[in-house]
Write a protein that holds these residues in place. Structure first.
Motif, PDB file in Angstrom:
ATOM      1  N   ASP A  26       0.880  -1.155   0.000  1.00  0.00           N
ATOM      2  CA  ASP A  26       0.000   0.000   0.000  1.00  0.00           C
ATOM      3  C   ASP A  26       0.936   1.228   0.000  1.00  0.00           C
ATOM      4  O   ASP A  26       2.131   1.093   0.298  1.00  0.00           O
ATOM      5  CB  ASP A  26      -0.823  -0.095   1.306  1.00  0.00           C
ATOM      6  N   ASP A  28       0.022   5.031   1.079  1.00  0.00           N
ATOM      7  CA  ASP A  28      -0.161   6.008   2.148  1.00  0.00           C
ATOM      8  C   ASP A  28       0.033   5.364   3.520  1.00  0.00           C
ATOM      9  O   ASP A  28      -0.653   4.389   3.843  1.00  0.00           O
ATOM     10  CB  ASP A  28      -1.603   6.529   2.040  1.00  0.00           C
ATOM     11  N   TYR A  29       0.932   5.875   4.309  1.00  0.00           N
ATOM     12  CA  TYR A  29       1.235   5.357   5.653  1.00  0.00           C
ATOM     13  C   TYR A  29       1.849   3.953   5.650  1.00  0.00           C
ATOM     14  O   TYR A  29       1.924   3.305   6.682  1.00  0.00           O
ATOM     15  CB  TYR A  29       0.001   5.366   6.573  1.00  0.00           C
ATOM     16  N   THR A  30       2.230   3.472   4.449  1.00  0.00           N
ATOM     17  CA  THR A  30       2.945   2.190   4.402  1.00  0.00           C
ATOM     18  C   THR A  30       4.321   2.440   3.802  1.00  0.00           C
ATOM     19  O   THR A  30       5.320   2.400   4.521  1.00  0.00           O
ATOM     20  CB  THR A  30       2.150   1.149   3.596  1.00  0.00           C
ATOM     21  N   ASP A 295      -1.467  -0.385   6.100  1.00  0.00           N
ATOM     22  CA  ASP A 295      -1.703   0.206   7.424  1.00  0.00           C
ATOM     23  C   ASP A 295      -3.165   0.135   7.840  1.00  0.00           C
ATOM     24  O   ASP A 295      -3.481   0.342   9.005  1.00  0.00           O
ATOM     25  CB  ASP A 295      -1.278   1.687   7.426  1.00  0.00           C
ATOM     26  N   ASP A 300      -6.615  -2.837   3.862  1.00  0.00           N
ATOM     27  CA  ASP A 300      -5.348  -3.490   3.511  1.00  0.00           C
ATOM     28  C   ASP A 300      -5.156  -4.881   4.118  1.00  0.00           C
ATOM     29  O   ASP A 300      -4.311  -5.629   3.645  1.00  0.00           O
ATOM     30  CB  ASP A 300      -4.156  -2.635   3.994  1.00  0.00           C
TER      31      ASP A 300
HETATM   32 MG   LIG Z   1      -2.497   3.291   3.539  1.00  0.00          MG
END
Ligand SMILES: [Mg+2]
Ligand SMILES: Nc1nc2c(ncn2[C@@H]2O[C@H](COP(=O)(O)O)[C@@H](O)[C@H]2O)c(=O)[nH]1
Length: 411
Positions: A26, A28-30, A295, A300
């Motif tokens: 993923d 975003d934020y991963t 995340d 996910d």
């Molecule tokens: Mg994400």
């Protein structure tokens, strides 16, 4: 007492890395790590929308995001306007909002399941500030409308691209560079693994972010896209895992989508939308040889784990949580807590029984849907690429937790 590694990989279900041939990520934020400035940006944009479009009082513009306030996995009681931390049995473990609800602690908070909603970090602070304002001003309000308005404002700032453009306009402020990420992705390629990127974000946002994150470590002629065998944007997870949407090939220069049917993933092309069924038909990748890093519990982890992929949860806050857990002062407090529990248990046989469930609903879901969890994907560099990752023998909902016993004081 053992110290836990803040950058460790914690294992819920045994995982043999030598049997993993495909690594999915993923974005975003991963792959992308953000500074705390991002929550501030989302809070300010949503707050402005609430004042300018929903006509919330002008004084709301003075509210400031408090990074110390929100934590993951909070429930909002739409009836009372409280934020609550519930354990996985739906019991109240901690009330975090300023409003007082009498005699709730220790009871099973059933109503919350019916009237409450799980809020994400970015919603929690704005909801709390607005509720607090209405309470202090002794104004009548409906707590459920505050939730709905904050949610609509946050959806708006994401859907219209305000957040994406804000990040790309000043990437140094929002994105955190990490040379190790490129190292990790390159190491996987050198080992002959297949790599794919599957994100809900639009391509221009991912391209801007990845180029910025890797610009110092990638050669100027190289593109981050060459690291991946397949790049899928605007995937619409979690529907991606269950829908039957076809893939479309995206032309980034013209910002257009092709009409042709996609029956192969070509290198250096970008694909939009799609679904798991077509993805598996095209790639021929088998479930247990794929691991997906993400995340988000439901976008996910749940879909992929139900589809038979292995899953790695990225929990950014884990490092700070483990650092605190390793502190002596924290362990002393934990030991005191267990002494109180034991004393209460002796006083009241039923109390000890009721106190057993302390794990949060978030922890429970991570246990269910993530085979392993760690703070960032690059932590895999700390382990041999063919390692066998084993779940601990002493069964715990969260393997990074250390059970501090009251006997700490006896030694
Ligand atoms: Mg994400
Ligand atoms: N419409 C909304 N979009 C949101 C919200 N929170 C985050 N986002 C955006 O989703 C993607 C997630 O990307 P991924 O790489 O993690 O799949 C990203 O572009 C966010 O900006 C929201 O509440 N509503």
């Amino acid at each position: 007492m053992p110290k836990m590694n803040p950058e460790g990989i914690y294992v819920n279900k045994n995982l043999r890395l030598d049997s993993i041939q495909v690594y999915g990520f993923d974005y975003d934020y991963t792959l992308a790590h953000y500074s705390s400035n991002l929550q501030n940006l989302i809070y300010d944009l949503a707050k402005e929308h609430m004042v300018n479009e929903f006509r919330y009082p002008e004084i709301c513009m003075e509210f400031k995001y408090d990074p110390t306030f929100p934590i993951r996995g909070l429930f909002y009681d739409k009836l009372k306007g409280c934020l609550l931390k519930l354990d996985f049995l739906g019991q109240l473990s901690q009330m975090v909002a300023t409003m007082v609800v009498e005699s709730l602690a220790g009871r099973k908070y059933k109503r919350c399941m019916a009237q409450g909603v799980l809020v994400v970090i970015k919603q929690a602070c704005l909801i709390a500030d607005i509720v607090q304002y209405f309470v202090d001003a002794k104004l009548e309000f409906d707590a459920s409308y505050i939730y709905e308005d904050v949610n609509r404002a946050i959806q708006h700032v994401h859907r219209t691209g305000l957040v994406h453009r804000g990040i790309l306009s000043d990437p140094h402020k929002y994105l955190v560079k990490n040379g190790q990420l490129l190292h990790f992705l390159k190491m996987l390629r050198e080992k002959g693994k297949k790599l794919f990127l599957l994100t809900n974000s639009p391509y221009y946002f991912v391209d801007g972010g990845m180029s910025f994150l890797l610009e110092d470590s990638l050669g100027c002629r190289d593109s981050w896209r060459e690291l991946f065998d397949v790049v899928i944007a605007k995937a619409n997870k979690p529907d991606f895992y269950t829908s039957e949407h076809p893939f479309r090939c995206y032309d980034a220069e013209k910002d257009t989508l092709a009409f042709m049917k996609v029956d192969a993933f070509l290198p250096n092309k970008i694909y939009y939308h799609g679904c798991l069924k077509s993805f598996l038909q095209i790639t021929k990748w088998k479930g247990p040889e794929v691991i997906y890093f993400g995340d988000h519990l439901f976008s996910d982890l749940r879909g992929p784990s139900k589809a038979g992929w292995r899953t790695a949860a990225i929990i950014h806050e884990l490092e700070d949580e483990i650092l605190i857990q390793n502190e002596d002062a924290y362990r002393v407090e934990q030991a005191k807590f267990h002494i109180f529990q034991e004393l209460l248990g002796r006083l009241h046989a039923t109390v000890a029984k009721n106190q057993k469930s302390q794990e949060s609903g978030f922890a429970y879901h991570i246990h269910q849907y993530a085979d392993v969890y760690t703070s960032k994907p690059e932590n895999f560099l700390l382990y041999p690429s063919e390692a066998w990752l084993h779940a601990p023998f002493d069964i715990k909902i969260m393997p990074h937790h250390v059970k501090v016993s009251s006997s700490l004081f006896k030694n």
